[in-house]
Motif scaffolding. Structure first.
Motif, PDB file in Angstrom:
ATOM      1  N   ALA A 164      -1.695 -12.330  -3.142  1.00 28.25           N
ATOM      2  CA  ALA A 164      -1.452 -11.145  -3.967  1.00 28.25           C
ATOM      3  C   ALA A 164      -0.606 -10.125  -3.207  1.00 28.25           C
ATOM      4  O   ALA A 164       0.296  -9.497  -3.769  1.00 28.25           O
ATOM      5  N   VAL A 165      -0.904  -9.942  -1.926  1.00 32.80           N
ATOM      6  CA  VAL A 165      -0.142  -8.990  -1.117  1.00 32.80           C
ATOM      7  C   VAL A 165       1.305  -9.453  -0.969  1.00 32.80           C
ATOM      8  O   VAL A 165       2.248  -8.667  -1.131  1.00 32.80           O
ATOM      9  N   PHE A 166       1.501 -10.731  -0.679  1.00 32.85           N
ATOM     10  CA  PHE A 166       2.857 -11.254  -0.506  1.00 32.85           C
ATOM     11  C   PHE A 166       3.652 -11.210  -1.815  1.00 32.85           C
ATOM     12  O   PHE A 166       4.861 -10.992  -1.805  1.00 32.85           O
ATOM     13  N   GLU A 167       2.969 -11.424  -2.938  1.00 31.46           N
ATOM     14  CA  GLU A 167       3.683 -11.401  -4.214  1.00 31.46           C
ATOM     15  C   GLU A 167       4.212 -10.001  -4.508  1.00 31.46           C
ATOM     16  O   GLU A 167       5.340  -9.847  -5.002  1.00 31.46           O
ATOM     17  N   THR A 168       3.429  -8.972  -4.226  1.00 30.67           N
ATOM     18  CA  THR A 168       3.920  -7.611  -4.432  1.00 30.67           C
ATOM     19  C   THR A 168       5.087  -7.309  -3.496  1.00 30.67           C
ATOM     20  O   THR A 168       6.032  -6.614  -3.874  1.00 30.67           O
ATOM     21  N   TYR A 169       5.018  -7.834  -2.283  1.00 29.80           N
ATOM     22  CA  TYR A 169       6.115  -7.647  -1.322  1.00 29.80           C
ATOM     23  C   TYR A 169       7.401  -8.295  -1.827  1.00 29.80           C
ATOM     24  O   TYR A 169       8.482  -7.696  -1.760  1.00 29.80           O
TER      25      TYR A 169
ATOM     26  N   SER B 134      -7.649  -3.425  -7.925  1.00 28.70           N
ATOM     27  CA  SER B 134      -8.158  -4.552  -7.142  1.00 28.70           C
ATOM     28  C   SER B 134      -8.421  -4.171  -5.689  1.00 28.70           C
ATOM     29  O   SER B 134      -9.116  -4.895  -4.983  1.00 28.70           O
ATOM     30  N   MET B 135      -7.863  -3.031  -5.235  1.00 32.23           N
ATOM     31  CA  MET B 135      -7.987  -2.653  -3.828  1.00 32.23           C
ATOM     32  C   MET B 135      -8.797  -1.373  -3.609  1.00 32.23           C
ATOM     33  O   MET B 135      -8.972  -0.949  -2.474  1.00 32.23           O
TER      34      MET B 135
ATOM     35  N   PHE C 211       0.802  -1.214   0.000  1.00 32.86           N
ATOM     36  CA  PHE C 211       0.000   0.000   0.000  1.00 32.86           C
ATOM     37  C   PHE C 211       0.841   1.272   0.000  1.00 32.86           C
ATOM     38  O   PHE C 211       0.297   2.376   0.104  1.00 32.86           O
ATOM     39  N   GLY C 212       2.151   1.134  -0.114  1.00 28.51           N
ATOM     40  CA  GLY C 212       3.004   2.311  -0.240  1.00 28.51           C
ATOM     41  C   GLY C 212       3.072   3.140   1.029  1.00 28.51           C
ATOM     42  O   GLY C 212       2.684   4.316   1.031  1.00 28.51           O
ATOM     43  N   ASP C 213       3.553   2.554   2.108  1.00 26.99           N
ATOM     44  CA  ASP C 213       3.627   3.247   3.392  1.00 26.99           C
ATOM     45  C   ASP C 213       4.472   4.519   3.287  1.00 26.99           C
ATOM     46  O   ASP C 213       5.607   4.493   2.803  1.00 26.99           O
TER      47      ASP C 213
ATOM     48  N   GLY D 125       8.770  -6.173  -4.402  1.00 27.99           N
ATOM     49  CA  GLY D 125       9.057  -4.812  -3.989  1.00 27.99           C
ATOM     50  C   GLY D 125       8.189  -3.791  -4.701  1.00 27.99           C
ATOM     51  O   GLY D 125       8.621  -2.657  -4.940  1.00 27.99           O
ATOM     52  N   GLU D 126       6.953  -4.162  -5.015  1.00 30.84           N
ATOM     53  CA  GLU D 126       6.058  -3.291  -5.765  1.00 30.84           C
ATOM     54  C   GLU D 126       4.806  -2.979  -4.944  1.00 30.84           C
ATOM     55  O   GLU D 126       4.521  -3.621  -3.931  1.00 30.84           O
ATOM     56  N   ARG D 127       4.058  -1.983  -5.417  1.00 29.38           N
ATOM     57  CA  ARG D 127       2.758  -1.701  -4.825  1.00 29.38           C
ATOM     58  C   ARG D 127       1.692  -2.573  -5.484  1.00 29.38           C
ATOM     59  O   ARG D 127       1.807  -2.919  -6.655  1.00 29.38           O
TER      60      ARG D 127
END
Length: 485
Positions: free
Chosen positions: A461-466, A476-477, A299-301, A469-471
């Motif tokens: 999906a969340v872990f794959e972006t992590y 989808s959110m 989510f781009g903290d 290293g992407e948002r």
């Protein structure tokens, strides 16, 4: 080796685990007790069953007392135990889903690896992570090798003029010497080097053990066959230690130093343990931390970003505070000590620390200030909600909104989204519930929210972006902030 699948924090009886392990109950109990000494398994008490912030299961039968407080792989007593995350409630995760979990654990191995404790309480190196580190260094750099410098007649390397002038007669042309034969330098790999041979033998042994246990593919490894020599034939531990230390003293290349250290750790553990009673693990007893980090990335903290680099012009007093971070602008409680009939201000103390602060824009172009709290819970929503974030979490989430009140108003955000983010094995985003606390926290007016919404996110999906290293894909959110008013 037999594989047994268990779910994180699900209570099991000795009989159930014995069946999974393919053992007699007495033998299984010995294995369980060994895992408890490592912190991989814990005993579930009646009191802990009610602690829904930390424990996921309750209502278990009287004999279901053992929980795997762990996500990862354990190799012990001829079996491979695969403990998968608790948000896979209905089915065992697929091979691809398990492979992703292992990629997460390998990536964050510095935090995730469970340390092994020896009898005297000293930390030692667990064998499985050392094996993986050796194989991954090999995949990146190849076999450890030394090079020897030699000479070659009329080769393609750099000409060694000293040896050429000393050993060869020139021809004279126009009064100038011309050498028709010359000596050149060449660099050769010393294939017979002891450390090279040892490295190959260890890599071959590590690969064979993991693929014999049928976890090589799960750990995304390629099979390695580099040697037919046995590791035990290279000498006793004292000899190996001397050879490795001598090599390390003359080595200054970082990856080679790492290989030498890992070789010694592997050989040390190999000598200390036997295959039957060794417990080797790769995993985490704090998988919640990986979920928190994944949500921050997805989510781009912006919590640690300086105000001057947030991507929009600052207004009012915030212009002078452009070097502060979003975390830094949250005020601390002000303590004053009583001294000589007056109060003296104390040094600042710890303050509120949100999980994730992010910005978004909805489909109507409205700017959203989002406050997210990643919770590694698996709520149950039926006639009542169970295993949801507790009172403290709810209270703090409303206080975060209050802490940013002036910043939100001064910069014209259209509304604030306050949300709990929990993992799900499903493939779609789903809103589970919302919570308000009006009589205690007070009613607020737009752009602020009187609700905290709880969303179940597709964990894969969340872990794959992590991992990349992407948002995460905003399409989808976007329901999170569009329904957040």
């Amino acid at each position: 080796m037999r594989q047994a699948y268990v779910r994180e924090l699900k209570p099991y009886s000795v009989t159930t685990l014995a069946d999974k392990f393919g053992m007699e109950p007495g033998q299984a109990l010995l294995v369980i007790e060994g895992l408890m000494t490592r912190g991989i398994v814990r005993y579930r008490t009646d009191k802990s069953a009610k602690d829904t912030d930390a424990f996921d299961e309750d209502g278990a039968k009287d004999d279901e007392r053992y929980q795997f407080n762990f996500v990862g792989i354990v190799m012990v007593a001829g079996i491979v135990i695969i403990a998968y995350p608790k948000y896979f409630k209905e089915v065992v995760p697929s091979r691809d889903e398990l492979r992703q979990v292992m990629r997460l654990l390998k990536r964050d191995a510095g935090r995730a690896i469970m340390p092994m404790l020896s009898d005297d309480g000293e930390q030692t190196d667990d064998r499985l992570p050392v094996m993986l580190a050796l194989l991954e260094l090999y995949a990146e750099y190849g076999v450890y090798s030394n090079y020897v410098e030699g000479r070659e007649l009329n080769g393609s390397g750099t000409i060694d003029w000293g040896r050429t002038i000393s050993n060869h007669l020139p021809l004279l042309s126009g009064g100038r010497p011309i050498y028709v034969e010359y000596e050149t330098r060449m660099t050769l790999r010393d294939e017979s080097d002891f450390i090279t041979r040892l490295h190959r033998a260890v890599l071959t042994e590590c690969s064979k053990q993991l693929f014999d246990a049928h976890v090589g593919d799960l750990l995304s490894l390629d099979e390695v066959e580099l040697s037919d020599e046995e590791v035990s034939d290279f000498g006793d531990p004292e000899t190996l230690e001397w050879r490795l230390e001598r090599e390390r003293d003359s080595q200054f290349i970082d990856w080679k130093v790492a290989v030498l250290d890992l070789l010694w750790r592997y050989l040390l553990n190999r000598e200390r343990t036997t295959e039957h009673d060794e417990i080797s693990a790769l995993g985490s007893s704090s998988f919640f931390h990986l979920w928190e980090m994944a949500c921050k990335t997805a989510f781009g903290d912006e919590l640690d970003s300086k105000l001057g680099k947030l991507g929009f012009p600052l207004k009012g007093e915030w212009i002078e505070r452009k070097r502060d971070t979003l975390l830094g602008i949250i005020e601390s409680p002000k303590w004053e000590q009583r001294r000589d009939e007056r109060y003296i201000e104390c040094n600042p103390v710890a303050t509120l620390i949100p999980d994730t602060i992010a910005f978004a824009t909805d489909e109507d172009g409205r700017r959203v200030f989002a406050i997210y709290d990643a919770k590694y819970y698996v709520p149950e929503v039926a006639r009542k909600i169970e295993k949801q974030p507790g009172l403290e979490s709810v209270t703090k989430q409303f206080l975060y909104q209050s802490a940013y009140k002036d910043f939100v108003l001064d910069h014209g955000f259209d509304y604030v989204v306050n949300a709990f983010l929990v993992p799900s094995a499903e493939s779609e985003l789903k809103e589970l519930a919302r919570v308000s606390f009006p009589k205690i926290m007070g009613e607020v007016e737009p752009p602020f929210s009187n609700y905290i919404h709880m969303w179940a996110l597709p964990a894969s999906a969340v872990f794959e972006t992590y991992l990349r290293g992407e948002r995460i894909d905003t399409e989808s959110m976007k329901k999170i902030w569009e329904n957040g008013e």
